[in-house]
Enzyme design. Structure first.
Site, mmCIF file in Angstrom:
data_model
loop_
_atom_site.group_PDB
_atom_site.id
_atom_site.type_symbol
_atom_site.label_atom_id
_atom_site.label_comp_id
_atom_site.label_asym_id
_atom_site.label_seq_id
_atom_site.Cartn_x
_atom_site.Cartn_y
_atom_site.Cartn_z
ATOM 1 N N TYR A 14 0.425 -1.264 0.005
ATOM 2 C CA TYR A 14 0.443 0.080 -0.119
ATOM 3 C C TYR A 14 0.836 1.073 -0.051
ATOM 4 C CZ TYR A 14 -4.212 -2.054 1.462
ATOM 5 O OH TYR A 14 -5.693 -2.875 0.821
ATOM 6 N N LYS B 151 3.264 -15.212 2.239
ATOM 7 C CA LYS B 151 3.287 -16.107 1.458
ATOM 8 C C LYS B 151 4.647 -16.495 0.964
ATOM 9 C CE LYS B 151 1.470 -18.027 -2.341
ATOM 10 N NZ LYS B 151 1.195 -19.181 -2.449
ATOM 11 N N ASP C 296 -2.918 -18.188 1.192
ATOM 12 C CA ASP C 296 -3.839 -19.292 0.547
ATOM 13 C C ASP C 296 -4.343 -20.096 1.312
ATOM 14 O OD1 ASP C 296 -1.289 -20.263 0.220
ATOM 15 O OD2 ASP C 296 -1.385 -20.718 -2.015
ATOM 16 N N ASP D 25 -6.021 -7.182 4.596
ATOM 17 C CA ASP D 25 -6.939 -6.358 4.201
ATOM 18 C C ASP D 25 -7.876 -7.665 3.475
ATOM 19 O OD1 ASP D 25 -8.596 -4.442 2.804
ATOM 20 O OD2 ASP D 25 -7.580 -5.064 1.129
ATOM 21 N N ASP E 5 -11.984 -8.866 4.810
ATOM 22 C CA ASP E 5 -13.587 -9.317 4.262
ATOM 23 C C ASP E 5 -14.122 -10.997 4.180
ATOM 24 O OD1 ASP E 5 -12.841 -6.146 3.672
ATOM 25 O OD2 ASP E 5 -13.960 -6.985 1.640
HETATM 26 C C1 IPM Z 1 -10.610 -1.062 4.306
HETATM 27 C C2 IPM Z 1 -10.236 -1.160 3.286
HETATM 28 C C3 IPM Z 1 -9.474 -0.001 2.130
HETATM 29 C C4 IPM Z 1 -8.025 -0.546 2.697
HETATM 30 C C5 IPM Z 1 -9.266 1.022 1.053
HETATM 31 C C6 IPM Z 1 -10.620 1.620 1.152
HETATM 32 C C7 IPM Z 1 -8.016 1.930 0.739
HETATM 33 O O1 IPM Z 1 -10.652 -2.057 2.169
HETATM 34 O O2 IPM Z 1 -10.093 -0.261 5.283
HETATM 35 O O3 IPM Z 1 -10.287 -2.881 5.109
HETATM 36 O O4 IPM Z 1 -7.721 -1.477 1.925
HETATM 37 O O5 IPM Z 1 -7.474 -0.829 3.733
HETATM 38 MG MG MG Z 2 -11.161 -3.708 3.144
#
Ligand code: IPM
Ligand code: MG
Length: 362
Positions: free
Chosen positions: A142, A191, A223, A247, A251
């Protein structure tokens, strides 16, 4: 106590969910005798529209001055065309970096009331889902160099993934310390079969492990981890990983608990000043419709009270109120079971915020 809180409503559903979290904080201050002073800051698309910059100095300074920051969400299709370094998300990355909040804590915990909303099989959910992802937040790909060049016949894009030993050590420590306070199991995710940055990651984590003999350390390739999270999430207690893996895995982890709309997060560095945000995005498709789930933001406010202001009782009051409202059968659209169940009542974003506020008790 007297606390200054910077609020960043941001874009999409951001303003709606932050409004509900503020409602809850106001009631907490009344019940427990605190004074919270809020200052709103613009960040993301809204700041691009107003100032041509996703996080101008003036707005960043409001956040740096505050005792902590509560953020809704940023981004949306409206700003898809703007150059990479001016995107709404860049505002978020800049504030994380400026606040030096390298440690992002994302809990994946199933609320019993929402077990039905998990896409996983009942047998898997029943084994329990309760783990934390400790994500490195201000390093890695990032924050490496990003560039797109042309070699004359085509474009070539580069993103650099770089980690120093000290960056790995400081987040590794948070991983071990978090595990110590829980079930003392830490899984380091990387990884290392492909990436140098991951081989260094693994080496540093194993050096650190010597300082934490009580913690049982395991290594897992990212993975495989993605697979294990859906196969048997009960095996995890604390996961520590680099920025991009964290990240993606967070999710996935949120989804198995029923809805990404429920998950809060804290981001902290060396001080108690933190950045608190739900882990979901700005959901532009439902913005302004008053149907978003404000619980991830409300629980982020609870984390702020606990981790930045040392207000344990106040944080517990919020969590209890959320639990009570779920017990009563109230659901926003994202956590509403398929039709035909009269035990559940579908409510709006603002109604959910009001219900939680009304059910707060000291
Ligand atoms: C998160 C989001 C952010 C990230 C984006 C919006 C930049 O997906 O906080 O998980 O990737 O960190
Ligand atoms: Mg995210």
């Amino acid at each position: 106590m007297f606390k200054n809180i910077a609020l960043i409503p941001g874009d999409g559903i951001g303003p709606e969910i932050v409004r509900e979290a503020k409602k809850v904080l106001d009631k907490i201050s009344e019940l427990f005798g605190h004074t919270f002073i809020y200052e709103e800051a613009d960040m993301g698309g809204v700041a691009i529209d107003k100032y041509g910059d996703p996080l101008p100095e003036s707005e960043l300074n409001k956040c740096l001055k505050a005792d902590s920051v509560l953020l809704g969400a940023v981004g949306g299709p409206k700003w898809n065309g703007v150059p990479g370094n001016m995107r709404p998300e860049k505002g978020l990355l800049r504030i994380r970096e400026a606040m030096k909040v390298y440690s992002n804590n994302r809990p994946a915990k199933i609320w019993q009331q929402l077990a039905d909303a998990s896409p996983l099989k009942k047998e898997i959910v029943e084994k329990g889902i309760d783990f934390i992802i400790v994500r490195e937040l201000i390093g890695g790909i990032y924050f490496g160099e990003h560039k797109t060049e042309s070699n004359g016949s085509e474009s070539i894009a580069t993103d650099v993934l770089k980690y120093s030993e000290s960056e790995i050590r400081r987040i590794g420590k948070i991983g071990f310390e978090t595990a110590l306070k829980r079930n003392k199991k830490l899984c380091s995710v990387e990884k290392s079969n492909v990436l140098d940055s991951s081989r260094l990651w693994k080496k540093v984590i194993h050096e650190l492990a010597k300082e934490y003999p009580e913690v049982e350390l395991t290594d897992m390739l990212v993975d495989n981890c993605a697979m294990q999270i859906v196969k048997d999430p009960s095996q995890f207690d604390v996961i520590v990983t680099e920025n991009m893996f964290g990240d993606i895995l967070s999710d996935e982890a949120s989804m198995i608990t029923g809805s990404i709309g429920m998950i809060p997060s804290s981001s902290l560095g060396e001080t108690t000043k933190g950045l608190y945000e739900p882990i979901h995005g700005s959901a532009p498709d439902i913005a302004g419709m008053d149907i978003a789930n404000p619980i991830g933001t409300i629980l982020s406010a609870a984390m702020m009270l606990k981790y930045s202001f040392n207000m344990e009782k106040e944080a517990a009051a919020i969590e209890n109120a959320v639990s009570k409202v779920l017990d009563m059968g109230y659901r926003t659209a994202d956590i509403m079971p398929p039709s035909g169940n009269e035990n559940y009542k579908k409510v709006s974003c603002s109604k959910m915020g009001s219900l939680i506020t009304e059910n707060l008790a000291n």
